[in-house]
Scaffold this active site. Structure first.
Site, PDB file in Angstrom:
ATOM      1  N   ARG A 172      -5.869 -12.866 -12.841  1.00 30.96           N
ATOM      2  CA  ARG A 172      -5.681 -11.482 -13.338  1.00 30.96           C
ATOM      3  C   ARG A 172      -6.958 -10.665 -13.230  1.00 30.96           C
ATOM      4  O   ARG A 172      -6.909  -9.433 -13.196  1.00 30.96           O
ATOM      5  CB  ARG A 172      -5.167 -11.476 -14.789  1.00 30.96           C
TER       6      ARG A 172
ATOM      7  N   TYR B 127       3.823  13.033  -5.196  1.00 31.83           N
ATOM      8  CA  TYR B 127       4.849  11.998  -5.172  1.00 31.83           C
ATOM      9  C   TYR B 127       5.549  12.001  -6.550  1.00 31.83           C
ATOM     10  O   TYR B 127       4.889  12.123  -7.581  1.00 31.83           O
ATOM     11  CB  TYR B 127       4.193  10.638  -4.883  1.00 31.83           C
TER      12      TYR B 127
ATOM     13  N   ASP C 278      -4.529  10.624  -2.792  1.00 31.06           N
ATOM     14  CA  ASP C 278      -3.492   9.671  -2.390  1.00 31.06           C
ATOM     15  C   ASP C 278      -3.358   9.795  -0.869  1.00 31.06           C
ATOM     16  O   ASP C 278      -2.869  10.805  -0.359  1.00 31.06           O
ATOM     17  CB  ASP C 278      -2.185  10.041  -3.102  1.00 31.06           C
TER      18      ASP C 278
ATOM     19  N   LYS D  61       3.673   1.007   1.778  1.00 30.09           N
ATOM     20  CA  LYS D  61       4.110   1.827   2.914  1.00 30.09           C
ATOM     21  C   LYS D  61       3.354   1.419   4.185  1.00 30.09           C
ATOM     22  O   LYS D  61       3.528   0.325   4.669  1.00 30.09           O
ATOM     23  CB  LYS D  61       3.908   3.304   2.584  1.00 30.09           C
TER      24      LYS D  61
HETATM   25  N1  PLP Z   1       2.196   7.661  -3.521  1.00 30.71           N
HETATM   26  C1  PLP Z   1       3.073   8.019  -2.562  1.00 30.71           C
HETATM   27  C2  PLP Z   1       2.718   9.147  -1.638  1.00 30.71           C
HETATM   28  C3  PLP Z   1       4.292   7.347  -2.427  1.00 30.71           C
HETATM   29  O1  PLP Z   1       5.158   7.720  -1.468  1.00 30.71           O
HETATM   30  C4  PLP Z   1       4.600   6.297  -3.330  1.00 30.71           C
HETATM   31  C5  PLP Z   1       5.890   5.578  -3.258  1.00 30.71           C
HETATM   32  O2  PLP Z   1       6.815   6.021  -2.598  1.00 30.71           O
HETATM   33  C6  PLP Z   1       3.669   5.977  -4.321  1.00 30.71           C
HETATM   34  C7  PLP Z   1       2.473   6.659  -4.384  1.00 30.71           C
HETATM   35  C8  PLP Z   1       3.952   4.889  -5.318  1.00 30.71           C
HETATM   36  O3  PLP Z   1       3.865   3.659  -4.683  1.00 30.71           O
HETATM   37  P1  PLP Z   1       4.619   2.296  -5.121  1.00 30.71           P
HETATM   38  O4  PLP Z   1       6.079   2.492  -4.878  1.00 30.71           O
HETATM   39  O5  PLP Z   1       3.967   1.270  -4.261  1.00 30.71           O
HETATM   40  O6  PLP Z   1       4.291   2.105  -6.576  1.00 30.71           O
END
Ligand code: PLP
Length: 387
Positions: free
Chosen positions: A52, A106, A178, A203
């Site tokens: 962890r 997001y 992000d 992704k």
């Molecule tokens: N940021 C973006 C641009 C995303 O498209 C996503 C998920 O679709 C996330 C963050 C969150 O990621 P996770 O689904 O791996 O928690």
């Protein structure tokens, strides 16, 4: 590590972080699934290798690879993209602090702020990342950080990222981006001056739609602070998933190159089709961000969105008729995926808010895979013929 700092990203993806020779001479770094590792004489609390605490060999191997790809001093894997962003915000903000945040986020990040910030004693102000002149009025004495996304979902907007960095530096704010939609192949935020970059590694970084993971990269000082929070909150990535992620990373540059190329071909094809009303792709000359996106990015990414002239009934018939892409609400994998954001990623927004930000009911989002573009275009042509 058999790559130098000036190696290109294709080389880093394959060689960065690798141990030569690997344990037992293994060419591929193995999965160390152990919970804990023996303490050596003289070692103290900070040397503990416990799963962890993100300090086991498989985790450290992955961190080295991620750091090299982002050109960072340090990186950290997390159990999801949401674990990455929520842990970063918990690191940077204390009760009473304020956050500046881009207004196209997001859905999960958006909901985290709107549903939980108040309980945590944080305040935030949504700002338009395209309008630098409006940011100073939104900044408060207690503002600590500025959070934006590189390429936004689902209209593929690219904000004034250079100006975000310049503004935040002048104001003493920590910048967080992000970079999920761009990947480090198309944009290196740290080189552009951002303090912290994070991804949903679910992704593009993994690229095979078979795990959930996230990552954070930046200076050793900032990443150590995030790691400290992550160790307490427990959003650690399991070594099995970490192994798959490291394997996926080795082909990142190849995959992104193919996905950039497919998206560009598809965007041009769709823009020239009589049944298509609008295409959102920053690589198209008529995209509102094309000029500054061309300066910032080395590729426009594998995501695009579009509307059909026939509106929602046409969009539904089109999705029904497609054969190659799967209708599914994720992105970044080697297979093409297609979705309607109004009923998936943006379903949590009110219809009025969706309309205001341009997420109309008929908008179709396309995540390009690595299939041959001729086959994708043949499938799109056939599906468009049916609407
Ligand atoms: N940021 C973006 C641009 C995303 O498209 C996503 C998920 O679709 C996330 C963050 C969150 O990621 P996770 O689904 O791996 O928690």
């Amino acid at each position: 590590m058999h790559s130098s700092d000036d190696s290109r990203i294709e080389t880093l993806a394959v060689h960065a972080g690798e141990h030569r020779p690997g344990p037992e001479g293994s060419v591929v770094f193995p999965i160390y699934q152990g919970t804990v590792f023996a303490t050596q004489p003289g070692e103290g609390y900070h040397d503990i290798r416990y799963i962890r605490l993100n300090s086991t060999p498989s985790q450290q191997y992955l961190h080295g690879k991620l750091a090299a790809l982002e050109g960072a001093e340090a990186a950290l894997a997390t159990s999801s993209g949401m674990a990455a962003v929520t842990t970063i915000l918990h690191t940077l903000l204390r009760a009473g602090d304020h956050l500046l945040v881009g207004d196209t986020l997001y859905g999960g990040t958006h909901n985290f702020l709107t549903d939980h910030a108040e309980d945590l004693g944080w305040t935030y102000t949504f700002v338009d990342p395209h309008e630098p002149s409006t940011w100073a009025a939104a900044r408060r004495p207690n503002t600590k950080a500025f959070l934006v996304e590189t390429i936004t979902n689902p209209l593929m907007r690219v904000g004034r990222l250079r100006e975000v960095v310049a503004f935040a530096k002048a104001e003493g704010l920590v910048t967080v981006v992000d970079n999920t939609f761009a990947s480090p192949v198309n944009f290196r935020p740290l080189a552009a001056g951002f303090d912290l970059v994070f991804h949903s590694a679910t992704k593009y970084l993994n690229g095979h739609s078979d795990l959930v993971a996230g990552c954070v990269a930046g200076s050793t000082e900032l990443v150590d602070r995030v790691r400290h929070k992550l160790n307490i909150y427990g959003g650690t990535l399991d070594p099995h998933a970490g192994f798959l992620l490291a394997r996926g990373l080795k082909t990142l540059a190849l995959r992104i190159g193919a996905q950039n190329a497919n998206a560009s071909v598809l965007a041009s094809f769709l823009a020239g089709h009589e049944k298509v009303a609008a295409v959102n792709y920053a690589g198209l000359a008529d995209h509102p961000d094309h000029a500054h996106a061309s300066e910032l990015l080395s590729g426009f990414g594998g995501m695009l969105s579009f509307r059909l002239a026939g509106g929602l009934p046409a969009a539904e018939a089109f999705l029904d008729a497609l054969r190659l892409p799967t209708v599914a609400p994720s992105l970044g994998g080697i297979e093409s995926l297609v979705t309607r954001p109004a009923i998936t990623s943006h379903a949590g927004m009110s219809p009025a808010d969706r309309e205001r930000v341009g997420v109309t009911d008929d908008l179709i989002r396309f995540s390009c895979g690595i299939e041959h573009s001729d086959d994708l275009i043949a499938d799109l042509t056939r599906a468009l013929d049916k609407v």
